[in-house]
Motif scaffolding. Sequence first.
Motif, PDB file in Angstrom:
ATOM      1  N   UNK A   4      17.791 -83.731 -66.005  1.00 37.67           N
ATOM      2  CA  UNK A   4      17.814 -82.899 -64.904  1.00 37.67           C
ATOM      3  C   UNK A   4      17.871 -83.535 -63.484  1.00 37.67           C
ATOM      4  N   UNK A   5      18.706 -82.983 -62.579  1.00 37.20           N
ATOM      5  CA  UNK A   5      18.830 -83.640 -61.310  1.00 37.20           C
ATOM      6  C   UNK A   5      18.450 -82.563 -60.402  1.00 37.20           C
ATOM      7  N   UNK A   6      17.648 -83.304 -59.157  1.00 40.10           N
ATOM      8  CA  UNK A   6      17.190 -82.211 -58.303  1.00 40.10           C
ATOM      9  C   UNK A   6      17.190 -82.883 -56.766  1.00 40.10           C
ATOM     10  N   UNK A  21       8.265 -82.012 -57.766  1.00 41.63           N
ATOM     11  CA  UNK A  21       9.041 -81.992 -58.994  1.00 41.63           C
ATOM     12  C   UNK A  21       8.173 -80.999 -59.750  1.00 41.63           C
ATOM     13  N   UNK A  22       6.925 -80.954 -59.913  1.00 44.95           N
ATOM     14  CA  UNK A  22       6.051 -80.099 -60.522  1.00 44.95           C
ATOM     15  C   UNK A  22       6.300 -78.733 -60.070  1.00 44.95           C
ATOM     16  N   UNK A  23       6.241 -78.607 -58.814  1.00 42.21           N
ATOM     17  CA  UNK A  23       6.557 -77.493 -58.015  1.00 42.21           C
ATOM     18  C   UNK A  23       7.859 -76.533 -58.121  1.00 42.21           C
ATOM     19  N   UNK A  24       8.798 -77.236 -58.735  1.00 39.75           N
ATOM     20  CA  UNK A  24      10.013 -76.793 -58.898  1.00 39.75           C
ATOM     21  C   UNK A  24      10.235 -75.704 -59.994  1.00 39.75           C
ATOM     22  N   UNK A  25       9.224 -75.890 -60.978  1.00 37.87           N
ATOM     23  CA  UNK A  25       9.116 -75.082 -62.206  1.00 37.87           C
ATOM     24  C   UNK A  25      10.363 -75.346 -63.103  1.00 37.87           C
ATOM     25  N   UNK A  26      10.427 -76.939 -63.471  1.00 40.12           N
ATOM     26  CA  UNK A  26      11.540 -77.347 -64.400  1.00 40.12           C
ATOM     27  C   UNK A  26      11.138 -77.245 -65.634  1.00 40.12           C
ATOM     28  N   UNK A  27       9.826 -76.761 -65.842  1.00 41.13           N
ATOM     29  CA  UNK A  27       9.270 -76.872 -67.174  1.00 41.13           C
ATOM     30  C   UNK A  27       8.543 -78.112 -67.669  1.00 41.13           C
ATOM     31  N   UNK A  28       8.479 -78.992 -66.400  1.00 41.73           N
ATOM     32  CA  UNK A  28       7.593 -80.254 -66.767  1.00 41.73           C
ATOM     33  C   UNK A  28       6.296 -80.044 -65.973  1.00 41.73           C
ATOM     34  N   UNK A  29       5.211 -80.411 -66.702  1.00 41.08           N
ATOM     35  CA  UNK A  29       3.694 -80.506 -66.037  1.00 41.08           C
ATOM     36  C   UNK A  29       3.936 -81.721 -64.906  1.00 41.08           C
ATOM     37  N   UNK A  30       2.783 -81.709 -64.096  1.00 38.36           N
ATOM     38  CA  UNK A  30       2.740 -82.754 -63.185  1.00 38.36           C
ATOM     39  C   UNK A  30       2.257 -83.890 -63.969  1.00 38.36           C
ATOM     40  N   UNK A  31       1.351 -84.030 -65.004  1.00 34.16           N
ATOM     41  CA  UNK A  31       1.182 -85.118 -65.774  1.00 34.16           C
ATOM     42  C   UNK A  31       2.122 -85.510 -66.567  1.00 34.16           C
ATOM     43  N   UNK A  62      16.665 -88.041 -60.433  1.00 38.91           N
ATOM     44  CA  UNK A  62      17.122 -87.693 -61.808  1.00 38.91           C
ATOM     45  C   UNK A  62      15.882 -87.907 -62.591  1.00 38.91           C
ATOM     46  N   UNK A  63      15.726 -86.883 -63.623  1.00 40.14           N
ATOM     47  CA  UNK A  63      14.711 -86.531 -64.597  1.00 40.14           C
ATOM     48  C   UNK A  63      15.325 -87.092 -65.991  1.00 40.14           C
ATOM     49  N   UNK A  64      14.866 -88.071 -66.808  1.00 42.99           N
ATOM     50  CA  UNK A  64      15.248 -88.115 -67.881  1.00 42.99           C
ATOM     51  C   UNK A  64      14.054 -87.746 -68.929  1.00 42.99           C
ATOM     52  N   UNK A  65      14.011 -86.684 -69.701  1.00 36.92           N
ATOM     53  CA  UNK A  65      12.896 -86.500 -70.239  1.00 36.92           C
ATOM     54  C   UNK A  65      12.794 -87.314 -71.639  1.00 36.92           C
ATOM     55  N   UNK A  66      11.596 -87.757 -71.899  1.00 35.85           N
ATOM     56  CA  UNK A  66      11.266 -88.531 -73.111  1.00 35.85           C
ATOM     57  C   UNK A  66      11.673 -87.545 -74.270  1.00 35.85           C
ATOM     58  N   UNK A  67      12.323 -88.331 -75.457  1.00 37.03           N
ATOM     59  CA  UNK A  67      12.602 -87.489 -76.756  1.00 37.03           C
ATOM     60  C   UNK A  67      11.336 -86.963 -77.263  1.00 37.03           C
ATOM     61  N   UNK A  68      11.540 -85.865 -78.038  1.00 39.53           N
ATOM     62  CA  UNK A  68      10.104 -85.361 -78.560  1.00 39.53           C
ATOM     63  C   UNK A  68       9.665 -86.240 -79.701  1.00 39.53           C
ATOM     64  N   UNK A  69       8.506 -86.311 -79.946  1.00 38.31           N
ATOM     65  CA  UNK A  69       7.896 -87.306 -81.117  1.00 38.31           C
ATOM     66  C   UNK A  69       8.564 -86.830 -82.096  1.00 38.31           C
ATOM     67  N   UNK A  70       8.284 -87.825 -83.161  1.00 36.93           N
ATOM     68  CA  UNK A  70       9.100 -87.241 -84.529  1.00 36.93           C
ATOM     69  C   UNK A  70       8.044 -86.536 -85.211  1.00 36.93           C
ATOM     70  N   UNK A  71       8.541 -85.425 -86.056  1.00 31.19           N
ATOM     71  CA  UNK A  71       7.596 -84.458 -86.583  1.00 31.19           C
ATOM     72  C   UNK A  71       7.418 -85.258 -88.210  1.00 31.19           C
TER      73      UNK A  71
END
Length: 81
Positions: A4-6, A21-31, A62-71
Amino acid sequence: MDAVEVEIAPAEAGERLDKVLAARELGFSRATLQRWMEDGRVTAGGKALNVKDKARVGMLVRIEPAPPPPSDALPEAIPLD
């Protein structure tokens, strides 16, 4: 999840980037954003950003989300009617 680019707006300048970035409501928490910043997944101009960095007008983040943990979920045989 895709990167995601902001772009930082004038009203956001001077604030901590994690807060902006947390206030932008991108779906990511501040933590989560703070953790990704520590992992080098949040960058501007190719440079990793620090949790304490301040937002600058026009900064392209640029925000590169971490991949989801393996299930470890396994299929279960359930009889169906």
